[in-house]
Design a protein around this motif. Structure first.
Motif, short mmCIF file in Angstrom:
data_model
loop_
_atom_site.label_atom_id
_atom_site.label_comp_id
_atom_site.label_asym_id
_atom_site.label_seq_id
_atom_site.Cartn_x
_atom_site.Cartn_y
_atom_site.Cartn_z
N ALA A 107 0.81 -1.22 0.00
CA ALA A 107 0.00 0.00 0.00
C ALA A 107 0.84 1.27 0.00
N ASN A 108 2.10 1.16 0.43
CA ASN A 108 2.96 2.34 0.51
C ASN A 108 3.67 2.65 -0.80
N PHE A 109 3.56 1.76 -1.79
CA PHE A 109 4.14 2.04 -3.10
C PHE A 109 3.13 2.85 -3.91
N SER A 110 3.30 4.16 -3.92
CA SER A 110 2.33 5.01 -4.62
C SER A 110 2.52 4.97 -6.13
N GLY A 111 3.73 4.64 -6.59
CA GLY A 111 3.98 4.49 -8.02
C GLY A 111 4.11 3.02 -8.37
N ARG A 112 3.38 2.56 -9.39
CA ARG A 112 3.43 1.15 -9.80
C ARG A 112 3.73 1.06 -11.29
N LEU A 113 4.75 0.30 -11.64
CA LEU A 113 5.12 0.09 -13.04
C LEU A 113 5.03 -1.40 -13.34
N CYS A 114 4.10 -1.79 -14.20
CA CYS A 114 3.85 -3.20 -14.45
C CYS A 114 4.09 -3.53 -15.92
#
Length: 391
Positions: free
Chosen positions: A295-302
């Motif tokens: 939840a603390n990863f505000s940026g997500r690159l998938c």
């Protein structure tokens, strides 16, 4: 019977919209809305903005028209605006729908450039979208999660992130935990490179200690964050960026607890975290000590993943499983925004060649800055006690 009726209605609507192909985009959007909704339930164009290669429309959704309903009409807008000659995406902003239509199709290959126009404290060019180059400031995120199968572009993203940060006039201190010992050795003189689990645990413990020291310093100095502190004080605190590849290899309980502590508490003190995994199993995020980390990863690159479940673990959306098999193609989520991007390719061998011949004030200044902050290699047998000397 119902299916036949719905099919007839759909065909009737398409027969109205198809003649609009290649018309002016604003007119196409207006007439598509008029064709799809009755007067009393018709969405209204609240704002229209011309962008480099298309338009962005802010559309107010009336009572009775949900965002899901509006989004389901995406193909109609695409057909009306130009079909395969345009890209269309729809996102949500409160009670508004944001409709983007671009005539510039996303390319499948871009070469990394050291001359990108970057703004911010820790700017990173994460990739090209249909809007152009997307640049994020890691200092404002400040945590980023990267996921994807082997060969999708995950490691290349780390090369881009690390080199972009190292090329800044005031680069951060970078701690790179590479327990796979894969492909970051060329950075060993520029970052603190960790290659063993034991020293990774020690490094994370030292980072937590550094976080505590900075919290105390800010409290005593009466500053709320590192930005305010650096703006007023002569002796500035450098930013620290922790990069972990592969997150699933960080199996030590204490190390996981330290990482979770950093993710929860280090935003104000200038410590940022980038974690990558090619196995986005829910087990990584559901252990007792590590349960709230995601939840603390505000940026997500998938990048492309095998299953809808894997995509949802990274993005909270299934879009990652629908990506085309193009190396470097990814979905980027920052808050509510979810966009498709193409990460620029960076060849580590070219970076090494440039460094071998690079001379001059900028390169020497950066190296002196790193040396003054105690950046070196840890994880080798001759140096089993990591030292993170920030000030």
């Amino acid at each position: 019977m119902k299916e036949n009726i719905f099919a007839e209605i759909k065909n009737d609507i398409r027969s109205i919209i198809m003649p609009m192909l290649n018309m002016e985009i604003p007119l196409a959007v207006t007439e598509t809305i008029e064709a799809l909704w009755e007067d009393k339930r018709r969405p209204q164009i609240h704002a229209k903005k011309k962008i480099a290669n298309g338009y962005t429309f802010t559309i107010a959704l009336p009572a009775g028209v949900s965002f899901k309903d509006f989004y389901s009409k995406l193909d109609y807008f695409k057909d009306a605006a130009g079909g395969n000659n345009v890209q269309v995406d729809i996102s949500q902003s409160g009670k508004m729908a944001i409709l983007n239509i671009s005539t510039d199709l996303l390319g499948d290959y871009f070469t990394y450039s050291a001359d990108y126009p970057l703004k911010g404290i820790l700017p990173i060019p994460i990739g090209y979208s249909k809007r152009g180059l997307e640049v994020i400031d890691l200092a404002s995120l400040p945590h980023m999660l990267i996921g994807g199968t082997t060969g999708g572009g995950k490691s290349n993203a780390i090369h881009v992130i690390a080199n972009s940060l190292l090329n800044l006039p005031e680069p951060p201190v970078i701690v790179l935990i590479d327990l796979k010992m894969s492909e970051y050795n060329y950075l060993e003189n520029r970052v603190m490179l960790v290659t063993e689990l034991e020293t990774a645990c020690q490094a994370l413990d030292r980072l937590v200690q550094e976080m505590r020291k900075r919290q105390l310093l800010l409290k005593q100095s009466k500053f709320v964050n590192i930005g305010k502190y650096n703006a007023k004080c002569v002796t500035k605190l450098p930013y620290i960026v922790l990069i972990i590849d592969e997150l699933a290899e960080l199996k030590d309980k204490d190390a996981q607890e330290d990482l979770e502590t950093l993710l929860r508490l280090c935003r104000s003190v200038g410590i940022c975290n980038v974690a990558a995994t090619q196995r986005p199993s829910s087990k990584i995020f559901t252990s007792k000590s590590f349960g709230d980390a995601k939840a603390n990863f505000s940026g997500r690159l998938c990048y492309q993943v095998i299953s809808n479940i894997d995509s949802r673990i990274i993005l909270d959306s299934g879009e990652g499983a629908l990506l085309p098999s193009i190396p470097g193609r990814a979905m980027w989520r920052n808050g509510r925004e979810l966009i498709e991007i193409q990460t620029p390719y960076l060849d580590p061998e070219e970076v090494q060649q440039i460094e071998q011949f690079q001379t001059g004030g900028k390169a020497k200044g950066q190296q002196a800055y790193r040396n003054s902050n105690g950046v070196g290699r840890i994880g080798c047998k001759t140096n089993t006690t990591p030292t993170i000397s920030i000030r």
